[in-house]
Scaffold this motif. Structure first.
Motif, PDB file in Angstrom:
ATOM      1  N   UNK A  51     -21.127  18.522  88.306  1.00 43.17           N
ATOM      2  CA  UNK A  51     -19.931  19.004  89.001  1.00 43.17           C
ATOM      3  C   UNK A  51     -19.761  18.335  90.363  1.00 43.17           C
ATOM      4  N   UNK A  52     -18.671  18.657  91.030  1.00 47.44           N
ATOM      5  CA  UNK A  52     -18.445  18.143  92.376  1.00 47.44           C
ATOM      6  C   UNK A  52     -18.184  16.655  92.425  1.00 47.44           C
ATOM      7  N   UNK A  53     -17.589  16.123  91.364  1.00 46.36           N
ATOM      8  CA  UNK A  53     -17.310  14.679  91.337  1.00 46.36           C
ATOM      9  C   UNK A  53     -16.296  14.306  92.397  1.00 46.36           C
ATOM     10  N   UNK A  55     -15.701  15.663  95.381  1.00 47.01           N
ATOM     11  CA  UNK A  55     -16.319  15.583  96.711  1.00 47.01           C
ATOM     12  C   UNK A  55     -17.155  14.319  96.858  1.00 47.01           C
ATOM     13  N   UNK A  56     -17.780  13.894  95.750  1.00 51.10           N
ATOM     14  CA  UNK A  56     -18.676  12.730  95.807  1.00 51.10           C
ATOM     15  C   UNK A  56     -17.913  11.405  95.779  1.00 51.10           C
ATOM     16  N   UNK A  57     -16.587  11.474  95.708  1.00 51.67           N
ATOM     17  CA  UNK A  57     -15.802  10.230  95.679  1.00 51.67           C
ATOM     18  C   UNK A  57     -15.599   9.672  94.279  1.00 51.67           C
ATOM     19  N   UNK A  58     -15.877  10.493  93.273  1.00 56.84           N
ATOM     20  CA  UNK A  58     -15.768  10.030  91.893  1.00 56.84           C
ATOM     21  C   UNK A  58     -14.414  10.312  91.259  1.00 56.84           C
ATOM     22  N   UNK A  59     -13.467  10.831  92.046  1.00 51.33           N
ATOM     23  CA  UNK A  59     -12.117  11.093  91.524  1.00 51.33           C
ATOM     24  C   UNK A  59     -11.099  10.570  92.538  1.00 51.33           C
ATOM     25  N   UNK A  60     -10.273   9.617  92.099  1.00 48.30           N
ATOM     26  CA  UNK A  60      -9.321   9.007  93.039  1.00 48.30           C
ATOM     27  C   UNK A  60      -7.933   8.871  92.425  1.00 48.30           C
ATOM     28  N   UNK A  61      -6.945   9.083  93.262  1.00 48.03           N
ATOM     29  CA  UNK A  61      -5.552   8.915  92.853  1.00 48.03           C
ATOM     30  C   UNK A  61      -5.156   7.442  93.008  1.00 48.03           C
ATOM     31  N   UNK A  62      -4.386   6.913  92.040  1.00 44.60           N
ATOM     32  CA  UNK A  62      -3.939   5.517  92.131  1.00 44.60           C
ATOM     33  C   UNK A  62      -2.467   5.426  91.751  1.00 44.60           C
ATOM     34  N   UNK A  63      -1.714   4.676  92.572  1.00 42.27           N
ATOM     35  CA  UNK A  63      -0.268   4.578  92.357  1.00 42.27           C
ATOM     36  C   UNK A  63       0.161   3.317  91.623  1.00 42.27           C
ATOM     37  N   UNK A  78     -21.273   3.859  90.336  1.00 42.11           N
ATOM     38  CA  UNK A  78     -21.583   4.814  91.401  1.00 42.11           C
ATOM     39  C   UNK A  78     -22.647   5.817  90.931  1.00 42.11           C
ATOM     40  N   UNK A  79     -23.481   6.258  91.862  1.00 38.99           N
ATOM     41  CA  UNK A  79     -24.492   7.264  91.531  1.00 38.99           C
ATOM     42  C   UNK A  79     -24.015   8.608  92.070  1.00 38.99           C
ATOM     43  N   UNK A  80     -23.719   9.541  91.162  1.00 34.34           N
ATOM     44  CA  UNK A  80     -23.277  10.861  91.600  1.00 34.34           C
ATOM     45  C   UNK A  80     -24.395  11.859  91.311  1.00 34.34           C
ATOM     46  N   UNK A  81     -25.071  12.260  92.357  1.00 34.50           N
ATOM     47  CA  UNK A  81     -26.192  13.207  92.245  1.00 34.50           C
ATOM     48  C   UNK A  81     -27.128  12.845  91.086  1.00 34.50           C
ATOM     49  N   UNK A 121      -9.597  28.911  91.896  1.00 34.64           N
ATOM     50  CA  UNK A 121     -10.220  27.828  91.130  1.00 34.64           C
ATOM     51  C   UNK A 121     -10.343  26.566  91.939  1.00 34.64           C
ATOM     52  N   UNK A 122     -10.860  25.535  91.290  1.00 29.35           N
ATOM     53  CA  UNK A 122     -10.990  24.242  91.953  1.00 29.35           C
ATOM     54  C   UNK A 122     -12.279  24.096  92.742  1.00 29.35           C
ATOM     55  N   UNK A 123     -12.855  25.256  93.111  1.00 27.55           N
ATOM     56  CA  UNK A 123     -14.155  25.223  93.779  1.00 27.55           C
ATOM     57  C   UNK A 123     -15.192  25.737  92.785  1.00 27.55           C
TER      58      UNK A 123
END
Ligand code: GDP
Ligand code: MN
Length: 383
Positions: A51-53, A55-63, A78-81, A121-123
């Motif tokens: 979880x917490x992807x 916060x770790x920078x593993x989810x990004x919006x792209x236009x 990337x290494x996420x936890x 939600x979301x947290x």
């Protein structure tokens, strides 16, 4: 068996739960192709089972494609936890008005299914449970009755979802319950479940854990098994057909039968030790299986003693002993063995071990499960 988000969403879609269009990508180019197909703007999401992807920078919006290239390039590898990202999910981005939480699990003590629903939600739900437990509505569902649309809607009312989200949320809850039961899940969780400005309710994330005991009636799960994340010990055990569960302690446990293995775990705890694993060699195990089991345990760096607990019924003592002797001849075990061997042909087994001339610091025999656990824990704890 835990699924990745993209697999969880595929599974949700089979039960009619609305998810965003998207595609998987293992490379930057594939990510761009998936984005073009989904339609901009998109979100590029790391596929790791933690979880917490966000916060770790593993989810990004792209236009546009350039932004997809940038983010996909950064997130892949990337290494996420402790989980390295090898795969992305790229989906059409959603506009969000509100984020909710919804899940179904089995409440074993109550012998019922449990719906948890929250407008917060979301947290992480654990954080909500701690800071504001009243914000989580818990509804037990009797598996015989199932979940009606009315009951689902009432749960949404109780969770203080706004009026305009009630019908959409209730519809998804009923579908999620079907996914959980007919789909044989141990866990079916949506966090966040979102309300869009248009009033639609929609699953933005998916956490699904399948009940492996039901795999026999789900041939379609094979594609999920192909990507199952196992640690090295689990892989080795699986390849040898052994039932193995990795834990964090220092006593390696081998027993015949899951019941005996669990009791052994309890006894190890009771005398102040911690199990490094749980390995069930099953009924009727022969020397080869015993040797394989020791091989698996030997790959576990945390193991400081090995407790073998055998109560032979169809498993025969002399086969167990032969397997131990064979394994000792084949590999240098990282830790000493303490064995309790009882039941069918135990006497013959003990004789084989004695005749093999194994030094006492490598193997010792104890008459009862409790004695053997004490000895194994003493070695593991260094006394
Ligand atoms: P997790 O952090 O690993 O649970 O990943 P999630 O898939 O739950 O995403 C984390 C957060 O990213 C969500 O709670 C949203 O706030 C945000 N997010 C994810 N997808 C979208 C999207 O399509 N649009 C917007 N606006 N935010 C998103
Ligand atoms: Mn999430």
């Amino acid at each position: 068996m835990d699924l990745f988000e993209y697999q969880g969403k595929q599974y949700f879609a089979r039960f009619g739960i609305p998810v965003s269009p998207g595609g998987v990508a293992d490379t930057v180019d594939e990510a761009v192709a998936a984005a073009e197909a989904a339609g901009y703007p998109v979100v590029v999401k790391a596929q790791v089972q933690v979880g917490g992807r966000g916060k770790a920078g593993g989810i990004k919006l792209a236009n546009d494609a350039d932004e997809v290239r940038l983010h996909a390039g950064n997130i892949l590898g990337m290494d996420i936890r402790g989980h390295v990202v090898h795969r992305l999910w790229v989906e059409h981005a959603s506009d969000i008005d509100e984020e909710y939480y919804a899940s179904f699990t089995l409440d074993r003590a109550a012998k019922q299914h449990l719906l948890m629903l929250s407008a917060e939600g979301g947290v992480e739900i654990e954080a909500v449970a701690e800071s504001n437990p009243d914000a989580i509505v818990k509804l037990h569902v009797n598996p015989v009755d199932g979940l009606s649309l009315e009951a689902a809607r009432q749960a949404a009312v109780d969770a203080k979802l706004p009026e305009r989200a009630l019908d959409g949320a209730a519809d998804i809850l009923v579908k999620l319950y079907r996914c959980f039961t007919e789909g044989d899940c141990d866990l079916a969780e949506i966090n966040p479940l979102i309300l869009k400005p248009t009033g639609e309710v929609h699953a933005l994330d998916a956490k699904v854990s399948l009940d492996s005991s039901a795999a026999f009636r789900h041939p379609e799960w094979e594609e999920f098994a192909a990507t199952e994340v196992l640690d090295e010990r689990e892989k080795l055990a699986k390849s040898k057909g052994l039932q193995y569960i990795g834990l964090d302690g220092s006593v390696g446990i081998i027993a015949n039968g899951a019941g005996l293995a669990m009791s052994t775990l309890d006894v190890v705890n009771q005398v102040g030790g911690k199990a490094a694993n749980f390995l069930d060699i099953g009924g009727g195990a022969n020397a080869d299986v015993m040797a394989s089991a020791l091989d698996v345990i030997n790959h576990d760096e945390n193991v400081r003693s090995i407790l073998i607990n055998i109560f032979g019924g169809i498993t025969r003592g002399e086969e167990v002993a032969k397997g131990i002797v064979e394994a000792l001849g084949r590999v240098q075990l990282r830790a000493p063995i303490v064995i309790r061997l009882d039941g069918t042909n135990a006497e013959e087994g003990r004789q084989i071990l004695a005749d093999a001339g194994i030094p006492a610091e490598q193997l010792r025999s104890e008459p009862t499960m409790l004695d053997a656990a004490r000895a194994a824990v003493a070695i593991a704890n260094g006394n």
